[in-house]
Design an enzyme around this catalytic site. Structure first.
Site, mmCIF file in Angstrom:
data_model
loop_
_atom_site.group_PDB
_atom_site.id
_atom_site.type_symbol
_atom_site.label_atom_id
_atom_site.label_comp_id
_atom_site.label_asym_id
_atom_site.label_seq_id
_atom_site.Cartn_x
_atom_site.Cartn_y
_atom_site.Cartn_z
ATOM 1 N N ALA A 60 0.836 -1.195 0.000
ATOM 2 C CA ALA A 60 0.000 0.000 0.000
ATOM 3 C C ALA A 60 0.874 1.249 0.000
ATOM 4 O O ALA A 60 2.075 1.196 0.250
ATOM 5 C CB ALA A 60 -0.913 -0.006 1.221
ATOM 6 N N GLU A 102 -1.981 -9.323 -3.145
ATOM 7 C CA GLU A 102 -3.423 -9.532 -3.307
ATOM 8 C C GLU A 102 -3.870 -9.140 -4.711
ATOM 9 O O GLU A 102 -4.784 -9.755 -5.278
ATOM 10 C CB GLU A 102 -4.184 -8.730 -2.252
ATOM 11 N N GLU A 122 0.873 -8.093 6.436
ATOM 12 C CA GLU A 122 0.016 -7.143 7.154
ATOM 13 C C GLU A 122 0.019 -7.366 8.663
ATOM 14 O O GLU A 122 -0.114 -6.424 9.449
ATOM 15 C CB GLU A 122 -1.428 -7.238 6.635
#
Length: 699
Positions: A60, A102, A122
């Site tokens: 991210a 992902e 994560e």
């Protein structure tokens, strides 16, 4: 342009370019979605997604952490990719981590260079995969393998990922050409759209019992952490519910995690690690020196561990001892340590052999003449260390960095034993040095800026967390530890049992209680150190009389089978010992201390707030650069629970006013000797200022 779409023959190629790590920013997500939709409308037969630069999407965009997500969200982008009526292939190089991986899981096929890694880390930020990872991975590789991947957060190399079934082909040669050829092979082989959402979890990969066993394991391995247990909950939904229900549950759990105190703490540490590398007052022209050969003096447990840390980073090491017997013993211990790594599957035999080959030994100081860095790891005595540095000053070439691994001693005084104090620095490793992540870089007054730059860069190269400290007794970590250890002794003499003290602190999340740690290290170490001090230097006898009494009765800790606890000689299991209770009562009577009952909360406050209060003093004196540096020291060096973010973050979350009031109350009940609030804390509370605001005002 962050994302571009082009046609190459029958293939539609989507290329992401968002340096340095192709993070999934809003612009990247929008660009991918637009390109996927564009590809659906043309006559391409398959779609290839790849990235420019040194890596595939590595996760991210950290600048978006803690902010509302702008549409399209990653789940929406992934849904569009998965719904494509043409096969979508992801081509991975570098790392595909977190949301980046992902993204590839929503594709129908995955290929990667041999040097690539994939993973879902994560959990290390107190989060869980929130864009389909917990639902797709079990369907792809089964329950057990999926839980191993997601609860560990570890990166998986390409070949292992292929064996697991996470990727479909390992490419050779050029990424782009190899990926284009793989996409053409898919078309030629008639491989159509293959959606993971439509797969069934392999029936032999685990069941409800597997999930329950994982919960029990994680309760021990990841004690106190919420995210790993939530990951198991999500996998359980994947096992028992339709895919879309699983996605909705996963997203709700992800959102809750992002709002949790634990994730806030772990994200704080994530950013703190990056900040710690920055030393604002260094000359911008000061560049790190080249370190290609290292000497280490002392082949004991610490010296050997440091040697392994360098060998593990591919740096040749010369290990020096006074005599051949000591050197042989040290090299044997290193060999045994590597052997254990092989037996546990951490290293291959060839990897262990190549690392051992980087470590050579000598008993002659002259063999250090051409090294770039020497680290002294000898007995903690100023006289001994100064003798070592005088000898190094004679034999080492100009420009060699001379480092001490001292835990407490004045590095300025050590540097004064040389004619080149500008080349002297403290490199305080933590035992076992080949495993522990913390490296305190101690900065004496005359040390050259390029030496500090070298030390910080070296820490990163060794895969440590380097934290800069100025010189004081014990630097950051051990200076704070003295206050923590004093509280253990004071709570004991005032009536708390060793079991209560250790239990309260492990319940808080500490890796071990302070008294169990003392037994593990050996109570004689502190005892011997105290014998060299004057009565004034020793301070209040209540803070060491119990420990001294135990040592003088032959109770040195685990190595003698008895310390604060009694130990089974075979299993090392520990038990309460009535003899210790008698020693405590005797010492309390001797010093006129009235014993009383303690609550768990008081024990926790007295220990944790002693760290916090000393941390504020360290900040005000400029020993530490920033609060986050103190947090890193305690999390990575002293077993402070990472999900609480470190002592200073804990204080901020609790509220500085609340911390101040509690310290005032402790001062009123237990005396100001140890509980007078630090001046900086008092000033911040009076001015209504946070630590973050104080830091901003200083810069």
């Amino acid at each position: 342009m962050l994302v571009k779409y082009e046609r190459i023959d029958e293939l539609g190629v989507i290329t992401i370019s968002n340096p340095p790590v192709n993070a999934l920013s809003h612009g990247v997500r929008s660009g991918i979605l637009e390109a996927v939709n564009q590809a659906q409308a043309d006559d391409s037969r398959a779609i290839l997604i790849l990235c420019e630069g040194r890596t595939f999407v590595a996760g991210a965009d950290i600048s978006e952490f803690g902010k509302p997500i702008q549409e399209p969200s990653l789940p929406k982008v992934n849904a569009a990719i998965e719904a494509s009526n043409k096969p979508v292939i992801a081509a991975i190089h570098g790392t595909a981590l977190g949301g980046g991986f992902e993204l590839t899981l929503s594709c129908h096929y995955r290929c990667a260079l041999p040097s690539a890694f994939v993973g879902l880390p994560e959990v290390t930020l107190g989060l869980l995969p929130g864009a389909g990872g917990t639902q797709r991975v079990p369907r792809l590789i089964g329950i057990k393998a999926a839980l191993d991947l997601m609860t560990s957060g570890e990166k998986v190399p390409a070949e292992q990922a292929r064996e697991l079934g996470l990727i479909d082909r390992v490419l050779e040669g050029d990424l782009r050409e190899g990926a284009l050829n793989y996409a053409r092979d898919c078309l030629a082989g008639g491989l159509g759209v293959r959606r993971i959402r439509d797969m069934q979890i392999p029936v032999d990969s685990g069941d409800q019992q597997t999930l329950d066993a994982y919960r029990n394991q994680l309760a021990k391995r990841k004690r106190g952490q919420e995210a790993p247990q939530r990951i198991v909950d999500c996998v359980e939904i994947a096992l028992n519910r339709p895919f879309d229900e699983g996605l909705a549950f996963e997203r709700s759990q992800f959102v809750e995690c992002t709002q949790s105190d634990q994730s806030a703490a772990l994200r704080h540490l994530f950013f703190a690690e990056r900040q710690a590398l920055k030393v604002p007052d260094l000359d911008p022209e000061a560049h790190a020196r080249d370190i290609s050969r290292v000497g280490i003096i002392g082949a004991g447990t610490m010296g050997g561990g440091i040697a392994m840390a360098f060998a593990n980073a591919g740096i040749p090491v010369m290990l020096l001892e006074l005599n051949q017997e000591g050197l042989d013993r040290g090299l044997t211990l290193i060999s045994e340590n590597y052997g254990r790594s092989v037996s546990r599957g951490k290293l291959s035999t060839s990897e262990a052999s190549s690392r051992k080959a980087l470590i050579t030994g000598s008993t002659n100081y002259e063999d250090l003449a051409q090294v770039d860095l020497v680290i002294e790891a000898v007995f903690e005595s100023m006289d001994v260390k100064k003798q070592v540095f005088q000898r190094l000053d004679e034999v080492c070439r100009p420009g060699t960095i001379l480092a001490t691994n001292t835990s407490y001693l004045d590095v300025n005084e050590i540097a004064s034993a040389t004619s080149r104090p500008g080349d002297v620095v403290g490199l305080h490793f933590f035992s076992p040095a080949n495993i522990m992540k913390l490296l305190e870089v101690v900065r004496p007054e005359q040390t050259a800026d390029d030496v500090i730059a070298t030390a910080m860069a070296l820490g990163k190269r060794l895969r440590k967390v380097p934290v800069l400290s100025r010189v004081c007794y014990g630097f950051i970590g051990n200076r704070m530890l003295r206050q923590y250890a004093k509280e253990a002794q004071l709570c004991m003499i005032e009536g708390a049992t060793p079991e209560q003290i250790d239990g309260a602190l492990t319940d808080f999340g500490m890796a071990m209680g302070p008294l169990a740690v003392g037994d593990l290290a050996g109570l004689d170490i502190g005892y011997k150190a105290r014998q060299a001090l004057t009565s004034e230097q020793k301070g209040d006898p209540r803070t060491y009389c119990i420990a001294d009494a135990l040592v003088e009765s032959g109770r040195l800790g685990q190595k003698t089978g008895a310390g604060y606890y009694r130990y089974d000689p075979d299993t090392r299991a520990r038990y309460s010992d009535p003899q210790v209770s008698e020693v405590i009562k005797r010492e309390a009577s001797r010093y006129g201390v009235s014993q009383r009952l303690f609550t768990k909360e008081e024990i926790q406050d007295r220990h944790i707030l002693s760290l916090v209060n000393e941390g504020f003093r360290i900040l005000e004196e400029g020993i530490a650069q920033r609060p986050g540096d103190i947090d890193l020291v305690y999390v990575h060096g002293y077993g402070f629970p990472s999900y609480r973010g470190g002592p200073m973050f804990y204080a901020s979350q609790r509220g500085l006013g609340s911390v101040f009031d509690r310290l005032e109350a402790l001062a009123a009940s237990s005396g100001e000797l140890y509980w007078k609030p630090a001046p900086l804390l008092k000033r911040l509370v009076e001015q209504g200022q946070t630590l973050e605001e104080w830091m901003a005002s200083r810069t």
